[in-house]
Write an enzyme that holds these catalytic residues in place. Structure first.
Site, PDB file in Angstrom:
ATOM      1  N   ASP A  26      51.973  50.119  -2.116  1.00 46.30           N
ATOM      2  CA  ASP A  26      50.779  50.951  -2.183  1.00 46.30           C
ATOM      3  C   ASP A  26      49.714  50.086  -2.849  1.00 46.30           C
ATOM      4  O   ASP A  26      49.809  49.758  -4.041  1.00 46.30           O
ATOM      5  CB  ASP A  26      51.062  52.204  -3.010  1.00 46.30           C
ATOM      6  N   LYS A  49      34.863  41.100   7.945  1.00 50.27           N
ATOM      7  CA  LYS A  49      33.693  41.961   7.880  1.00 50.27           C
ATOM      8  C   LYS A  49      34.145  43.407   8.102  1.00 50.27           C
ATOM      9  O   LYS A  49      35.223  43.625   8.653  1.00 50.27           O
ATOM     10  CB  LYS A  49      32.664  41.530   8.916  1.00 50.27           C
ATOM     11  N   HIS A 102      34.691  36.008  13.498  1.00 52.59           N
ATOM     12  CA  HIS A 102      35.532  35.403  14.539  1.00 52.59           C
ATOM     13  C   HIS A 102      34.731  34.676  15.611  1.00 52.59           C
ATOM     14  O   HIS A 102      35.269  33.841  16.327  1.00 52.59           O
ATOM     15  CB  HIS A 102      36.462  36.449  15.178  1.00 52.59           C
ATOM     16  N   HIS A 155      27.320  38.384  13.648  1.00 51.23           N
ATOM     17  CA  HIS A 155      27.580  37.561  14.825  1.00 51.23           C
ATOM     18  C   HIS A 155      26.326  36.841  15.332  1.00 51.23           C
ATOM     19  O   HIS A 155      26.314  35.625  15.509  1.00 51.23           O
ATOM     20  CB  HIS A 155      28.157  38.410  15.963  1.00 51.23           C
TER      21      HIS A 155
END
Length: 488
Positions: free
Chosen positions: A91, A146, A176, A238
Site C-alpha cells: 500500500d 506526466k 515518450h 509533447h
C-alpha cells in the site's frame, strides 16, 4: 547479452498492475529482452496494492503481451523475461510496508531504478516510503510520468517533494515523444548535414508547422481530461518538446547538460501570449458529433460522464514566435486535437519561395520546398521539391516530387522501436539526455499558464468542429491572415 559498460538494475515499477504498465512498460521490456538489451542480472519488481503473487504477476504480464503486442510471443524470449519478474504487495500510502523492498533489492550488485507509474498525488508517499526504509543509495534513480502538475505552482510542488529525496541528476522525467526515432533524428538531420545546418534560420525558412492529431476521443478519461484540456495535456509537453528540438541552437556536444541548456534557451525566448494577444494568436476548439473513418462518433459533450456545460478545449492551435536572432520573423504554427481524421504527428518546414521564376509555363509562382518529418504513424522524412517532367517535346515542364526516406524501408535490417523502449533503456543505463530537466518543465508551464489565464479572463467558449475534421474554421484563419495554410 551483457554490456560491460552498464550495471544491472533492480527496476521497481510502482503501479505495476495499472494501465500504463500493462499497455506500455511490460510490452517495451519484452522488446528490449528480444533485442538482448537488458543486462543479464537486471530484475523487474512489480509493486501494487492488490493482493497478488509473483506467479500471478507473471500471468498478468503474459496476458498483457497477448493483448497488446503486435507480434506473436516468442516462448524463449518470454521465458527469459518472466524469470526476471517478481511482485510485492505494498500500500503506497503506508511507509512501513516499503521495508519489504530491502529483502529483494540488492544495492551492492544492482542499481535501483524506481518507476513511478502512478498518479502524482502518490509521489510524496513513495518518496517518503523509500527514504524511511533506507533502501536508496546515491546511484538510485527515479522515473516519473506526466502530468507533472497542471500548472507552474503544482509542478513546483511535485518537484519539491521529489527533490527532498532524489538529486536532480537522479530524476528522469519522461516524455515518450523524445524516445521516437524521428525526434532523435532531428539532431542528426540538423547538425550532421550541411544542407540543413546552414539553411536552418530566418534567411531561408518561411514558417514551420507542428501537428499532433489524434483520431481517438476521450476514451473513458472524461473526469481527468475535462480538468486538463488539450493545451495542458498535449501542447505543454509533447509539442513544446518537439519545438525545442526543431528550434534549438547547436549544443556543444551530445551530453545531457548541453542539450538541456539549449532547449531551455528556446523556452525562455518564446514570446508571451497574454490577454492582449490571445485572440489573434490562439484558437480553442471542442469536437461535436461526426464520423471517423466512416463510423459515427459522439461529440465531446455527448461522451460518457460528460458535463454538458463544459468549456474545456479538445483542440488548440497556436502561433508561436521565438524572439531570438535565428527565428526572427519565422512563425511556428502548432496544432493538436482529438477526433481528427487520422492519427498524425509531423513537422513541416516550409522554405521561402524563390524571388524570380523562369518556369512560368509550369507555375505562376514557384512552390516552396518543404521538409516533412513524419513522427507517426509512418516514421520518415520527405523533401518536397521541383523536378523536370521527362520528355523532349516542348518547353521544360516542372512537377512537384518527393524524396522519400521511409525509416522502415531504408533501414529494413534495423528494428524501429517506440518511444518507451528507448527511454526505459536510457533510464536503466543512467543517461538523462532524453529526459526533461526541472527547469525545462517549469519554463514550459510558465508560458502555458499565461495562455490559460488569458482564456479564463476572456471567458470565450471553444469553437466547435465536427469529429473527423482538422479543427475549427478559425484555425484555418489563424494561418490565412498571414497568407499561409495548414499542410493537409
Amino acid at each position: 547479452m551483457k554490456n560491460q559498460n552498464y550495471k544491472p538494475c533492480d527496476l521497481v515499477i510502482y503501479g505495476a498492475l495499472g494501465d500504463l504498465s500493462k499497455r506500455k512498460l511490460l510490452i517495451s521490456l519484452y522488446r528490449l529482452e528480444k533485442s538482448q538489451l537488458l543486462e543479464a542480472d537486471t530484475r523487474i519488481i512489480g509493486v501494487d496494492r492488490l493482493d497478488e503473487t509473483s506467479a500471478g504477476f507473471v500471468e498478468i504480464a503474459h496476458n498483457s503481451l497477448i493483448a497488446h503486442l503486435n507480434t506473436p510471443i516468442d516462448d524463449e524470449i518470454w521465458g527469459r523475461l518472466s524469470n526476471r519478474l517478481s511482485y510485492l504487495r505494498i500500500d503506497l500510502t503506508q511507509p512501513e510496508q516499503y521495508l519489504q523492498l530491502n529483502a529483494v533489492v540488492d544495492s551492492e550488485k544492482r542499481v535501483m531504478v524506481n518507476y513511478f507509474a502512478v498518479a502524482p498525488f502518490l509521489f510524496k508517499s513513495i518518496c517518503q516510503g523509500l527514504q524511511s526504509c533506507g533502501v536508496l543509495t546515491a546511484e538510485s534513480r527515479m522515473v516519473m510520468e506526466k502530468p507533472i502538475g497542471h500548472d507552474l505552482k503544482s509542478s513546483k510542488e511535485i518537484n519539491d517533494v521529489v527533490e527532498e529525496v532524489f538529486q536532480e541528476d537522479q530524476v528522469y522525467r519522461i516524455d515518450h515523444y523524445l524516445g521516437k526515432e524521428t525526434v532523435l533524428n532531428l539532431l542528426a538531420l540538423r547538425f550532421a548535414n550541411s544542407i540543413f545546418t546552414t539553411n536552418w534560420n530566418h534567411n531561408t525558412i518561411d514558417h514551420i508547422q507542428i501537428t499532433v492529431g489524434e483520431d481517438i476521443g476521450i476514451e473513458g478519461r472524461w473526469e481527468y481530461f475535462d480538468k486538463t484540456g488539450q493545451l495542458r495535456d498535449m501542447l505543454q509537453n509533447h509539442l513544446l518538446q518537439i519545438l525545442t528540438f526543431v528550434a534549438m541552437e547547436p549544443p556543444a556536444d551530445l551530453e545531457a547538460e548541453s542539450i538541456h541548456m539549449e532547449k531551455i534557451k528556446v523556452l525562455k525566448a518564446l514570446r508571451p501570449i497574454t490577454v492582449r494577444n490571445v485572440e489573434e494568436k490562439t484558437v480553442r476548439g471542442q469536437y461535436t458529433a461526426g464520423f471517423i473513418k466512416g463510423a459515427a462518433v459522439p461529440g465531446y459533450l455527448e461522451e460518457e460522464g460528460a458535463n454538458k456545460e463544459s468549456t474545456t478545449e479538445s483542440f488548440v492551435a497556436i502561433r508561436v514566435d521565438i524572439d531570438n536572432w535565428r527565428w526572427a520573423g519565422v512563425p511556428f504554427y502548432m496544432r493538436t486535437g482529438k477526433r481528427m481524421p487520422n492519427k498524425r504527428t509531423e513537422i513541416v518546414v516550409n522554405f521561402k519561395q524563390l524571388p524570380h521564376n523562369i518556369f512560368k509555363d509550369s507555375f505562376r509562382d514557384l512552390p516552396a520546398n518543404k521538409l516533412v518529418i513524419h513522427l507517426q504513424p509512418n516514421e520518415g522524412v520527405d523533401v518536397v521539391m521541383l523536378n523536370k517532367v521527362p520528355g523532349i517535346d516542348g518547353n521544360i515542364k516542372l512537377q512537384q516530387t518527393k524524396l522519400d526516406l521511409s525509416f522502415s524501408e531504408t533501414f529494413k535490417k534495423n528494428s524501429i522501436f517506440g518511444g518507451y523502449e528507448k527511454l526505459i533503456l536510457e533510464a536503466l543505463r543512467g543517461n538523462t539526455t532524453l529526459f526533461l530537466s526541472r527547469e525545462e518543465i517549469e519554463q514550459a508551464w510558465a508560458w502555458v499558464d499565461s495562455i490559460q489565464d488569458a482564456w479564463a479572463q476572456n471567458h470565450s467558449a471553444p469553437k466547435s468542429y465536427p469529429a473527423g475534421s482538422w479543427g475549427p474554421i478559425a484555425s484555418v484563419a489563424l494561418l490565412a491572415r498571414d497568407g499561409r495554410a495548414w499542410e493537409e
